[in-house]
Scaffold this active site. Sequence first.
Site, PDB file in Angstrom:
ATOM      1  N   ASN A   9       0.867  -1.185   0.000  1.00  0.00           N
ATOM      2  CA  ASN A   9       0.000   0.000   0.000  1.00  0.00           C
ATOM      3  C   ASN A   9       0.902   1.233   0.000  1.00  0.00           C
ATOM      4  O   ASN A   9       1.480   1.578   1.028  1.00  0.00           O
ATOM      5  CB  ASN A   9      -0.895  -0.037   1.254  1.00  0.00           C
ATOM      6  CG  ASN A   9      -1.715   1.229   1.422  1.00  0.00           C
ATOM      7  OD1 ASN A   9      -1.812   2.039   0.497  1.00  0.00           O
ATOM      8  ND2 ASN A   9      -2.317   1.395   2.594  1.00  0.00           N
ATOM      9  N   TRP A  10       0.993   1.865  -1.153  1.00  0.00           N
ATOM     10  CA  TRP A  10       1.950   2.979  -1.285  1.00  0.00           C
ATOM     11  C   TRP A  10       1.425   4.300  -0.738  1.00  0.00           C
ATOM     12  O   TRP A  10       2.139   5.294  -0.714  1.00  0.00           O
ATOM     13  CB  TRP A  10       2.374   3.123  -2.752  1.00  0.00           C
ATOM     14  CG  TRP A  10       3.361   2.068  -3.169  1.00  0.00           C
ATOM     15  CD1 TRP A  10       3.879   1.087  -2.376  1.00  0.00           C
ATOM     16  CD2 TRP A  10       3.933   1.890  -4.453  1.00  0.00           C
ATOM     17  NE1 TRP A  10       4.751   0.312  -3.092  1.00  0.00           N
ATOM     18  CE2 TRP A  10       4.805   0.778  -4.376  1.00  0.00           C
ATOM     19  CE3 TRP A  10       3.808   2.555  -5.685  1.00  0.00           C
ATOM     20  CZ2 TRP A  10       5.546   0.330  -5.463  1.00  0.00           C
ATOM     21  CZ3 TRP A  10       4.547   2.103  -6.777  1.00  0.00           C
ATOM     22  CH2 TRP A  10       5.406   1.009  -6.659  1.00  0.00           C
ATOM     23  N   LYS A  11       0.171   4.309  -0.365  1.00  0.00           N
ATOM     24  CA  LYS A  11      -0.436   5.533   0.200  1.00  0.00           C
ATOM     25  C   LYS A  11      -0.136   6.741  -0.709  1.00  0.00           C
ATOM     26  O   LYS A  11      -0.148   6.583  -1.926  1.00  0.00           O
ATOM     27  CB  LYS A  11       0.047   5.735   1.639  1.00  0.00           C
ATOM     28  CG  LYS A  11      -0.180   4.495   2.497  1.00  0.00           C
ATOM     29  CD  LYS A  11       0.024   4.729   3.967  1.00  0.00           C
ATOM     30  CE  LYS A  11      -0.186   3.423   4.729  1.00  0.00           C
ATOM     31  NZ  LYS A  11      -0.140   3.566   6.163  1.00  0.00           N
ATOM     32  N   HIS A  95      -9.604   1.494   5.165  1.00  0.00           N
ATOM     33  CA  HIS A  95      -8.311   1.718   5.838  1.00  0.00           C
ATOM     34  C   HIS A  95      -8.517   2.749   6.954  1.00  0.00           C
ATOM     35  O   HIS A  95      -9.291   3.695   6.795  1.00  0.00           O
ATOM     36  CB  HIS A  95      -7.272   2.218   4.826  1.00  0.00           C
ATOM     37  CG  HIS A  95      -5.889   2.196   5.386  1.00  0.00           C
ATOM     38  ND1 HIS A  95      -5.448   3.151   6.267  1.00  0.00           N
ATOM     39  CD2 HIS A  95      -4.859   1.327   5.228  1.00  0.00           C
ATOM     40  CE1 HIS A  95      -4.192   2.876   6.616  1.00  0.00           C
ATOM     41  NE2 HIS A  95      -3.810   1.766   6.002  1.00  0.00           N
ATOM     42  N   GLU A  97      -6.851   5.151   7.910  1.00  0.00           N
ATOM     43  CA  GLU A  97      -6.596   6.554   7.537  1.00  0.00           C
ATOM     44  C   GLU A  97      -7.812   7.145   6.826  1.00  0.00           C
ATOM     45  O   GLU A  97      -8.100   8.329   6.959  1.00  0.00           O
ATOM     46  CB  GLU A  97      -5.328   6.630   6.665  1.00  0.00           C
ATOM     47  CG  GLU A  97      -4.081   6.398   7.507  1.00  0.00           C
ATOM     48  CD  GLU A  97      -2.907   5.785   6.776  1.00  0.00           C
ATOM     49  OE1 GLU A  97      -2.886   5.793   5.532  1.00  0.00           O
ATOM     50  OE2 GLU A  97      -1.989   5.288   7.471  1.00  0.00           O
ATOM     51  N   GLU A 167      -5.690  -4.623  10.807  1.00  0.00           N
ATOM     52  CA  GLU A 167      -4.654  -3.600  10.959  1.00  0.00           C
ATOM     53  C   GLU A 167      -4.909  -2.811  12.246  1.00  0.00           C
ATOM     54  O   GLU A 167      -5.640  -1.808  12.225  1.00  0.00           O
ATOM     55  CB  GLU A 167      -4.700  -2.632   9.774  1.00  0.00           C
ATOM     56  CG  GLU A 167      -4.351  -3.258   8.450  1.00  0.00           C
ATOM     57  CD  GLU A 167      -3.688  -2.250   7.519  1.00  0.00           C
ATOM     58  OE1 GLU A 167      -2.609  -2.538   7.022  1.00  0.00           O
ATOM     59  OE2 GLU A 167      -4.247  -1.151   7.326  1.00  0.00           O
ATOM     60  N   GLY A 173       2.381   2.379  10.935  1.00  0.00           N
ATOM     61  CA  GLY A 173       3.365   3.461  10.806  1.00  0.00           C
ATOM     62  C   GLY A 173       4.084   3.802  12.098  1.00  0.00           C
ATOM     63  O   GLY A 173       4.730   4.844  12.195  1.00  0.00           O
ATOM     64  N   SER A 212       3.273  -1.976  10.486  1.00  0.00           N
ATOM     65  CA  SER A 212       4.718  -2.048  10.746  1.00  0.00           C
ATOM     66  C   SER A 212       5.325  -3.409  10.409  1.00  0.00           C
ATOM     67  O   SER A 212       6.191  -3.909  11.127  1.00  0.00           O
ATOM     68  CB  SER A 212       5.022  -1.668  12.205  1.00  0.00           C
ATOM     69  OG  SER A 212       4.641  -0.326  12.443  1.00  0.00           O
ATOM     70  N   GLY A 233       2.843  -1.131   4.354  1.00  0.00           N
ATOM     71  CA  GLY A 233       2.911   0.290   4.016  1.00  0.00           C
ATOM     72  C   GLY A 233       4.341   0.702   3.724  1.00  0.00           C
ATOM     73  O   GLY A 233       4.869   0.455   2.635  1.00  0.00           O
TER      74      GLY A 233
HETATM   75  P1  PGA Z   1       2.809   0.434   7.709  1.00  0.00           P
HETATM   76  O1  PGA Z   1       1.359   0.690   7.061  1.00  0.00           O
HETATM   77  O2  PGA Z   1       3.321  -0.869   7.150  1.00  0.00           O
HETATM   78  O3  PGA Z   1       3.616   1.608   7.274  1.00  0.00           O
HETATM   79  O4  PGA Z   1       2.618   0.372   9.174  1.00  0.00           O
HETATM   80  C1  PGA Z   1       0.451  -0.370   6.891  1.00  0.00           C
HETATM   81  C2  PGA Z   1      -0.852   0.133   6.337  1.00  0.00           C
HETATM   82  O5  PGA Z   1      -1.273   1.240   6.695  1.00  0.00           O
HETATM   83  O6  PGA Z   1      -1.507  -0.556   5.537  1.00  0.00           O
END
Ligand code: PGA
Length: 256
Positions: A9-11, A95, A97, A167, A173, A212, A233
């Site tokens: 997931n490149w956000k 997600h 976010e 998640e 993150g 993470s 991520g």
């Molecule tokens: P992260 O993000 O691996 O940077 O913790 C995971 C995600 O939000 O899908």
Amino acid sequence: MRHPLVIGNWKLNGSKKFIDTFIAGLCHNLYGIEGCKVVIAPPMVYLDQAKKAMYNSTLLLGAQNVDMHHLGAFTGEISVSMLKDIGVKYVIIGHSERRSLHLEDDQVVAKKFFALKNTDLIPVLCIGETAAEKMAGKTKTICARQIDVILQLHGANVFQNTVIAYEPIWAIGTGCAATSEQIQTIHKFIRDHIAQKDSKVADQLIIQYGGSVTKNNAAEIFSQPDIDGVLVGSSSLRLDSFIEIIKLISTRKHKI
Ligand code: PGA
């Protein structure tokens, strides 16, 4: 059979140059590696470019979001049929976010889920609890609530050929992943929860972990029986780390 699944997931990251270089590097390094489906979910604006860069490879295209509407006056939105048109296969919805920054609640996420289920695109339904909810011992209640919005309206059958990504928000993150035992407990809970309605659907359900994940913890996480893959991520933006994660997971046995 549940196939191992790794999604990057490149956000809100990437550029035209990054996409071409990264995907070429991935194709080169993963040539001949089987046993694991690999999905890249770049920002929407790069989907078409990413799809072209994946040409002739086993990589699959993912999207980070979709609108619940199919067409019309919804400025800035992108529909399921547009994603399908570009060649997207997996779509991340719910997600944390998007839930927190874009105020998408369980009902909105459920509508997106159903919009996807009307096509052959695969929803990747993200669920998980906050740190405060974890401290209050509410992890299972929160996960059940996020699933039940869908389960109670449309039954377990709708989870056929879908992915749930557990998640925990406190792990995203932060560099502080959940332990493999913690993840296994919740994944088993999720599978059992759906099995109460339909055990066949539950057995086939792909349940990923995200939060993470790095090349240092991926193998340990994936060693648990109900963890079918990872949603990655920041480590999916570093070619060497992402390749290492994929290699670690593709050498493990399929589950069930
Ligand atoms: P992260 O993000 O691996 O940077 O913790 C995971 C995600 O939000 O899908």
